[in-house]
Design a protein around this motif. Structure first.
Motif, PDB file in Angstrom:
ATOM      1  N   ALA A   1     -31.270   9.984 -16.095  1.00 33.83           N
ATOM      2  CA  ALA A   1     -30.808   9.399 -14.844  1.00 33.83           C
ATOM      3  C   ALA A   1     -30.779   7.884 -14.972  1.00 33.83           C
ATOM      4  O   ALA A   1     -31.628   7.303 -15.613  1.00 33.83           O
ATOM      5  CB  ALA A   1     -31.722   9.826 -13.699  1.00 33.83           C
TER       6      ALA A   1
ATOM      7  N   THR B   1     -30.342  13.669 -12.667  1.00 36.43           N
ATOM      8  CA  THR B   1     -28.896  13.820 -12.701  1.00 36.43           C
ATOM      9  C   THR B   1     -28.556  15.271 -12.401  1.00 36.43           C
ATOM     10  O   THR B   1     -29.225  16.184 -12.884  1.00 36.43           O
ATOM     11  CB  THR B   1     -28.342  13.430 -14.084  1.00 36.43           C
TER      12      THR B   1
ATOM     13  N   GLN C   1     -23.740  13.561 -11.446  1.00 33.87           N
ATOM     14  CA  GLN C   1     -24.132  12.669 -10.359  1.00 33.87           C
ATOM     15  C   GLN C   1     -25.566  12.206 -10.580  1.00 33.87           C
ATOM     16  O   GLN C   1     -26.474  13.032 -10.687  1.00 33.87           O
ATOM     17  CB  GLN C   1     -24.021  13.404  -9.015  1.00 33.87           C
ATOM     18  N   HIS C   2     -25.771  10.896 -10.635  1.00 34.66           N
ATOM     19  CA  HIS C   2     -27.104  10.330 -10.849  1.00 34.66           C
ATOM     20  C   HIS C   2     -27.743  10.047  -9.491  1.00 34.66           C
ATOM     21  O   HIS C   2     -27.116   9.430  -8.626  1.00 34.66           O
ATOM     22  CB  HIS C   2     -27.007   9.049 -11.665  1.00 34.66           C
TER      23      HIS C   2
END
Length: 180
Positions: free
Chosen positions: A179, A111, A138-139
């Motif tokens: 993540a 992430t 944001q993964h």
């Protein structure tokens, strides 16, 4: 003499290790620190930005401002991160879109979080992001690459002596976030 030199070298080595670890920790502390600043100041708050975006101002068709885009990484080799375009000419008051490309080069899912900065600092209040990948973590899957959108308006109230803005993002990995 040799023992004194060894002791001095060992002390210096430990100091350098501690300084390196502190610098590394500071880099990771920037993302949560940025979030705290956003909460306190309201800068980067999605709800407030969405409210502002509803108010459409009359674009200034007689004026052009150059907006430059920069993508930074705190370490190299783990990510590929760059703007889709290096700059664009915009009319203040009009909504524009651009993208940044990010590619996870790590051998695992992770992430990341982008931290923006605007230069000159005095113009930051006149640069409004209505949609930005920097608002949320944001993964990325292993080796995943994607384009991430930024939508923005340069406020027509931008002082006339400012004809160039730079929007820079630094992309940090968030190891503490699992993540998906």
């Amino acid at each position: 003499m040799a023992d004194t030199r060894r002791k001095a070298n060992r002390d210096l080595t430990w100091r350098l290790v501690v300084m390196t670890a502190a610098a590394f920790a500071f880099g990771f502390a920037l993302v949560p620190l940025y979030r705290v600043i956003c909460v306190v100041t309201g800068y980067g708050d999605q709800k407030r930005l969405a409210e502002r975006a509803v108010v459409h101002e009359q674009p200034d068709a007689n004026r052009l401002v150059t907006v430059e885009f920069i993508g930074n990484l705190p370490t190299y080799g783990d990510w590929e991160f760059r703007p889709a375009v290096l700059s664009m000419q915009v009319h203040p008051g009009r909504l524009y879109s651009t993208e940044f490309f990010a590619h996870n080069l790590l051998a695992r899912a992770t992430t990341a979080q982008a931290v923006p900065s605007i230069a000159p600092g005095s113009a930051a209040a006149y640069f409004r992001k209505t949609e930005c990948f920097c608002f949320t973590p944001q993964h990325f899957a292993m080796n995943e690459a994607r384009d991430m959108a930024v939508r923005f308006i340069v406020d027509p109230g931008l002082p006339r002596d400012v004809d160039r803005l730079t929007l820079a993002y630094t992309l940090y990995e968030l190891p503490q976030v699992a993540a998906r």
